[in-house]
Design a protein around this motif. Structure first.
Motif, PDB file in Angstrom:
ATOM      1  N   ALA A  92     -15.009  -7.856  13.333  1.00  0.00           N
ATOM      2  CA  ALA A  92     -14.218  -6.886  12.680  1.00  0.00           C
ATOM      3  C   ALA A  92     -12.796  -7.347  12.278  1.00  0.00           C
ATOM      4  CB  ALA A  92     -14.298  -5.494  13.700  1.00  0.00           C
ATOM      5  N   ALA A  93     -12.409  -8.207  13.259  1.00  0.00           N
ATOM      6  CA  ALA A  93     -10.888  -8.654  13.058  1.00  0.00           C
ATOM      7  C   ALA A  93     -10.599  -9.139  11.628  1.00  0.00           C
ATOM      8  CB  ALA A  93     -10.455  -9.544  14.271  1.00  0.00           C
ATOM      9  N   PRO A  94     -11.199 -10.083  11.255  1.00  0.00           N
ATOM     10  CA  PRO A  94     -10.905 -10.555   9.863  1.00  0.00           C
ATOM     11  C   PRO A  94     -11.173  -9.690   8.703  1.00  0.00           C
ATOM     12  CG  PRO A  94     -12.666 -11.921  10.767  1.00  0.00           C
ATOM     13  CD  PRO A  94     -12.196 -11.087  11.809  1.00  0.00           C
ATOM     14  N   ILE A  95     -12.276  -9.048   8.841  1.00  0.00           N
ATOM     15  CA  ILE A  95     -12.768  -8.057   7.870  1.00  0.00           C
ATOM     16  C   ILE A  95     -11.655  -6.997   7.804  1.00  0.00           C
ATOM     17  CG2 ILE A  95     -14.180  -6.284   7.217  1.00  0.00           C
ATOM     18  CD1 ILE A  95     -15.178  -8.910   6.925  1.00  0.00           C
ATOM     19  N   ALA A  96     -11.027  -6.421   9.088  1.00  0.00           N
ATOM     20  CA  ALA A  96     -10.029  -5.372   8.917  1.00  0.00           C
ATOM     21  C   ALA A  96      -8.743  -5.987   8.445  1.00  0.00           C
ATOM     22  CB  ALA A  96      -9.743  -4.969  10.653  1.00  0.00           C
ATOM     23  N   PRO A 131      -6.024  -5.748  13.305  1.00  0.00           N
ATOM     24  CA  PRO A 131      -6.959  -6.996  13.590  1.00  0.00           C
ATOM     25  C   PRO A 131      -6.542  -7.686  14.896  1.00  0.00           C
ATOM     26  CG  PRO A 131      -6.142  -6.927  11.287  1.00  0.00           C
ATOM     27  CD  PRO A 131      -5.446  -5.820  11.982  1.00  0.00           C
ATOM     28  N   GLY A 132      -5.063  -7.690  15.210  1.00  0.00           N
ATOM     29  CA  GLY A 132      -4.831  -8.332  16.492  1.00  0.00           C
ATOM     30  C   GLY A 132      -5.225  -7.453  17.550  1.00  0.00           C
ATOM     31  N   ALA A 133      -5.271  -6.231  17.439  1.00  0.00           N
ATOM     32  CA  ALA A 133      -5.751  -5.474  18.852  1.00  0.00           C
ATOM     33  C   ALA A 133      -7.232  -5.736  18.964  1.00  0.00           C
ATOM     34  CB  ALA A 133      -5.298  -3.926  18.292  1.00  0.00           C
ATOM     35  N   LEU A 134      -7.980  -5.908  17.733  1.00  0.00           N
ATOM     36  CA  LEU A 134      -9.461  -6.149  17.899  1.00  0.00           C
ATOM     37  C   LEU A 134      -9.508  -7.385  18.815  1.00  0.00           C
ATOM     38  CD1 LEU A 134     -10.722  -4.863  14.591  1.00  0.00           C
ATOM     39  CD2 LEU A 134     -11.375  -3.862  16.596  1.00  0.00           C
ATOM     40  N   LEU A 135      -8.833  -8.494  18.269  1.00  0.00           N
ATOM     41  CA  LEU A 135      -9.015  -9.529  19.176  1.00  0.00           C
ATOM     42  C   LEU A 135      -8.839  -9.509  20.715  1.00  0.00           C
ATOM     43  CD1 LEU A 135      -7.903 -12.348  16.430  1.00  0.00           C
ATOM     44  CD2 LEU A 135     -10.234 -11.595  17.014  1.00  0.00           C
ATOM     45  N   ALA A 136      -7.576  -8.856  20.602  1.00  0.00           N
ATOM     46  CA  ALA A 136      -7.025  -8.836  21.997  1.00  0.00           C
ATOM     47  C   ALA A 136      -8.000  -8.094  22.811  1.00  0.00           C
ATOM     48  CB  ALA A 136      -5.772  -8.121  22.058  1.00  0.00           C
ATOM     49  N   VAL A 137      -8.515  -6.966  22.391  1.00  0.00           N
ATOM     50  CA  VAL A 137      -9.354  -6.023  23.078  1.00  0.00           C
ATOM     51  C   VAL A 137     -10.636  -6.876  23.487  1.00  0.00           C
ATOM     52  CG1 VAL A 137     -10.918  -4.161  23.158  1.00  0.00           C
ATOM     53  CG2 VAL A 137      -8.547  -4.128  22.324  1.00  0.00           C
ATOM     54  N   GLY A 138     -11.226  -7.504  22.342  1.00  0.00           N
ATOM     55  CA  GLY A 138     -12.580  -8.179  22.606  1.00  0.00           C
ATOM     56  C   GLY A 138     -12.312  -9.575  23.712  1.00  0.00           C
ATOM     57  N   GLY A 139     -11.119 -10.070  23.502  1.00  0.00           N
ATOM     58  CA  GLY A 139     -10.679 -11.284  24.534  1.00  0.00           C
ATOM     59  C   GLY A 139     -10.714 -10.710  25.828  1.00  0.00           C
ATOM     60  N   LEU A 140      -9.995  -9.587  26.202  1.00  0.00           N
ATOM     61  CA  LEU A 140      -9.923  -9.138  27.598  1.00  0.00           C
ATOM     62  C   LEU A 140     -11.258  -8.542  28.004  1.00  0.00           C
ATOM     63  CD1 LEU A 140      -8.040  -7.996  29.584  1.00  0.00           C
ATOM     64  CD2 LEU A 140      -7.705  -5.782  28.333  1.00  0.00           C
ATOM     65  N   LEU A 141     -11.949  -7.858  27.277  1.00  0.00           N
ATOM     66  CA  LEU A 141     -13.317  -7.504  27.798  1.00  0.00           C
ATOM     67  C   LEU A 141     -14.319  -8.803  28.038  1.00  0.00           C
ATOM     68  CD1 LEU A 141     -14.079  -4.598  25.354  1.00  0.00           C
ATOM     69  CD2 LEU A 141     -13.202  -4.490  27.751  1.00  0.00           C
ATOM     70  N   ASP A 142     -14.022  -9.902  27.235  1.00  0.00           N
ATOM     71  CA  ASP A 142     -14.899 -10.886  27.590  1.00  0.00           C
ATOM     72  C   ASP A 142     -14.662 -11.301  28.930  1.00  0.00           C
ATOM     73  OD1 ASP A 142     -16.463 -12.983  27.056  1.00  0.00           O
ATOM     74  OD2 ASP A 142     -14.919 -14.342  26.321  1.00  0.00           O
ATOM     75  N   ARG A 187       0.830  -0.947  -0.034  1.00  0.00           N
ATOM     76  CA  ARG A 187       0.201   0.136   0.165  1.00  0.00           C
ATOM     77  C   ARG A 187       0.867   1.186  -0.010  1.00  0.00           C
ATOM     78  NH1 ARG A 187      -3.319  -3.209  -1.089  1.00  0.00           N
ATOM     79  NH2 ARG A 187      -5.472  -3.117  -0.437  1.00  0.00           N
ATOM     80  N   ASP A 188       0.376   2.371  -0.316  1.00  0.00           N
ATOM     81  CA  ASP A 188       1.121   3.754  -0.331  1.00  0.00           C
ATOM     82  C   ASP A 188       1.730   3.877   0.972  1.00  0.00           C
ATOM     83  OD1 ASP A 188       2.154   6.142  -0.463  1.00  0.00           O
ATOM     84  OD2 ASP A 188       0.391   6.947  -1.351  1.00  0.00           O
ATOM     85  N   PRO A 189       2.655   3.986   1.177  1.00  0.00           N
ATOM     86  CA  PRO A 189       3.310   4.205   2.719  1.00  0.00           C
ATOM     87  C   PRO A 189       3.509   5.435   3.027  1.00  0.00           C
ATOM     88  CG  PRO A 189       5.358   3.502   1.386  1.00  0.00           C
ATOM     89  CD  PRO A 189       3.864   3.664   0.608  1.00  0.00           C
ATOM     90  N   GLY A 190       2.837   6.448   2.292  1.00  0.00           N
ATOM     91  CA  GLY A 190       2.939   7.930   2.618  1.00  0.00           C
ATOM     92  C   GLY A 190       2.381   8.358   3.855  1.00  0.00           C
ATOM     93  N   ALA A 191       1.181   7.830   4.413  1.00  0.00           N
ATOM     94  CA  ALA A 191       0.743   8.242   5.509  1.00  0.00           C
ATOM     95  C   ALA A 191       1.205   7.086   6.822  1.00  0.00           C
ATOM     96  CB  ALA A 191      -0.826   7.860   5.341  1.00  0.00           C
ATOM     97  N   TRP A 200      -0.033   6.510   9.556  1.00  0.00           N
ATOM     98  CA  TRP A 200      -0.984   5.592  10.297  1.00  0.00           C
ATOM     99  C   TRP A 200      -1.110   4.369   9.552  1.00  0.00           C
ATOM    100  CZ3 TRP A 200      -5.058   4.168   7.666  1.00  0.00           C
ATOM    101  CH2 TRP A 200      -5.414   4.728   6.319  1.00  0.00           C
ATOM    102  N   TRP A 201      -0.976   4.599   8.419  1.00  0.00           N
ATOM    103  CA  TRP A 201      -1.181   2.932   7.595  1.00  0.00           C
ATOM    104  C   TRP A 201      -0.229   2.103   7.798  1.00  0.00           C
ATOM    105  CZ3 TRP A 201      -5.517   1.895   5.065  1.00  0.00           C
ATOM    106  CH2 TRP A 201      -5.448   0.640   4.225  1.00  0.00           C
ATOM    107  N   ARG A 202       1.020   2.553   8.456  1.00  0.00           N
ATOM    108  CA  ARG A 202       2.054   1.509   8.402  1.00  0.00           C
ATOM    109  C   ARG A 202       1.558   0.738   9.838  1.00  0.00           C
ATOM    110  NH1 ARG A 202       5.760   5.663   6.417  1.00  0.00           N
ATOM    111  NH2 ARG A 202       5.732   6.738   8.572  1.00  0.00           N
ATOM    112  N   LEU A 203       0.726   1.554  10.931  1.00  0.00           N
ATOM    113  CA  LEU A 203       0.416   0.835  11.972  1.00  0.00           C
ATOM    114  C   LEU A 203      -0.965  -0.054  11.705  1.00  0.00           C
ATOM    115  CD1 LEU A 203       0.727   3.556  14.372  1.00  0.00           C
ATOM    116  CD2 LEU A 203       2.403   2.048  13.892  1.00  0.00           C
ATOM    117  N   TYR A 204      -1.656   0.164  10.534  1.00  0.00           N
ATOM    118  CA  TYR A 204      -2.809  -0.580  10.359  1.00  0.00           C
ATOM    119  C   TYR A 204      -2.781  -1.991  10.485  1.00  0.00           C
ATOM    120  CZ  TYR A 204      -7.278  -1.885   8.344  1.00  0.00           C
ATOM    121  OH  TYR A 204      -8.867  -2.180   8.198  1.00  0.00           O
ATOM    122  N   PRO A 205      -1.908  -2.802   9.989  1.00  0.00           N
ATOM    123  CA  PRO A 205      -1.738  -4.119  10.065  1.00  0.00           C
ATOM    124  C   PRO A 205      -1.845  -4.644  11.620  1.00  0.00           C
ATOM    125  CG  PRO A 205       0.064  -3.580   8.484  1.00  0.00           C
ATOM    126  CD  PRO A 205      -0.572  -2.360   9.309  1.00  0.00           C
ATOM    127  N   ALA A 206      -1.553  -4.039  12.310  1.00  0.00           N
ATOM    128  CA  ALA A 206      -1.757  -4.325  13.864  1.00  0.00           C
ATOM    129  C   ALA A 206      -3.168  -4.363  14.596  1.00  0.00           C
ATOM    130  CB  ALA A 206      -0.970  -3.507  14.764  1.00  0.00           C
TER     131      ALA A 206
END
Length: 369
Positions: free
Chosen positions: A44-48, A18-29, A4-8, A10-16
């Protein structure tokens, strides 16, 4: 991970994400009551993951999301229809994420293929010059923008003629095949005029005559906004080597002395090629000394209009000042790497760069000032 265009930043952090969504969901559970549903996090995790990660990584996130929602449902007794629906929802969204990933991957492959074809066509129309023309060392580069796969209108040419070495860098307004046709017309006119015309101004006039004639005779020729910026340079063989330059609305070349001093070569203000009806300007060449060891850098606005994250334009003069380069090739490699760093890794416009060096004759000392 897909490119992807790495100019932004924030985009470099985007691959993290999906894992953050699962971690937050599991913690809140584990810290919320059983009746609180965390299904949206797992969906949301696999869609992201689908737009940026590989098929395998997307599938892993889908499996992890399903396992986490199963664990969540096991906490609820008895397991009923609601649990089945939630597990089925997360599973189906994981499968949809896999499908989405494949669709986006195929699209990216088509875009990458189109970009490769565009660059191949560009090189066929605008071939890279030889490493030595007359007494000069020469290097040129063309880089396509990342955001599209259209053929650009950047052009360059270097020729040894009876009147010395003559060179051209220009930028046709527009993109696509229409711009490429204009590039072919202008390069053909330059090659012919550079051989036959004694004055550099006459070369520019011949190019403009040809462009206007072809535009009248070929209605399909690119005419959107109807102009081409260009800079023409001539280096006669007579010592001491002096260059003559005509600038038709183009970014000014940079003259880099062997000691690292740098300056723009500014000429008479003139309109781009194709706008003769707006101004009857007669081209007058600007002259400058081109000492042994010096480099001349010509470029299109894809270089000078590259911006950093704060919107600051790339200034080749300031970036080159105080630097020394052994050859034009080394100079261009450094400039292209530097502009990519300035722009955060991604170019928003095509760019062409041409550098020539007056080699130091054997046994002659280099004058650094």
């Amino acid at each position: 991970m897909r490119t992807r265009d790495p100019g932004a930043g924030w985009w470099r952090l985007y691959p993290a994400v999906p894992g953050a969504l699962l971690a937050v969901g599991g913690l809140l559970d584990f810290v919320t009551p059983p009746h609180v549903t965390l299904t949206p996090f797992y969906v949301a995790a696999p869609i992201a993951a689908a737009p940026v990660l590989s098929l395998w990584a997307t599938g892993i996130y889908g499996v992890l999301a399903t396992l986490l929602v199963v664990v969540e449902m096991l906490r609820i007794a008895p397991i009923g229809a609601e649990a089945t629906i939630k597990v089925g929802t997360v599973t189906s969204m994981g499968l949809f994420a896999l499908l989405l990933n494949r669709m986006l991957s195929r699209r990216d492959e088509r875009v990458a293929s189109a970009r490769r074809i565009a660059e191949t066509v560009q090189r066929a129309v605008v071939p890279e010059p030889p490493g030595r023309v007359g007494r000069l060392r020469v290097a040129a580069r063309y880089r396509a923008a990342q955001r599209n796969a259209l053929i650009g209108g950047d052009l360059y040419s270097v020729r040894e003629t009876p009147h010395g070495v003559r060179m051209l860098v220009g930028d046709v307004r527009g993109k696509g095949l229409g711009a490429t046709e204009v590039v072919a017309v202008l390069l053909g006119a330059f090659r012919e005029a550079a051989e036959s015309e004694a004055e550099l101004g006459a070369v520019a006039s011949r190019m403009e005559d040809t462009l206007l004639r072809e535009r009248r005779n070929r209605p399909d020729l690119e005419s959107n906004e109807g102009f081409t910026t260009a800079v023409l340079v001539e280096l006669p063989d007579d010592p001491p080597l002096r260059l003559r330059m005509i600038n038709r609305g183009h970014p000014p070349p940079v003259l880099l002395h062997p000691g690292g001093q740098a300056r723009y070569l500014s000429g008479d203000a003139a309109l781009p090629l194709g706008l003769r009806e707006l101004d009857g300007h007669r081209d007058r060449a600007t002259t400058a000394t081109f000492p042994p060891g010096a480099h001349l850098l010509l470029y299109t606005d894809g270089l000078s209009e590259a911006r950093d994250r704060d919107g600051v334009f790339y200034d080749p003069l300031e970036r080159l000042r105080g630097r020394r380069f052994a050859t034009p090739r080394v100079l261009l490699d450094w400039v292209l790497a530097d502009v990519r760093r300035h722009a955060g890794g991604g170019l928003k416009d095509d760019l062409a760069v041409l550098a020539v060096q007056h080699p130091v004759p054997n046994g002659q000392a280099v004058v650094l000032s």
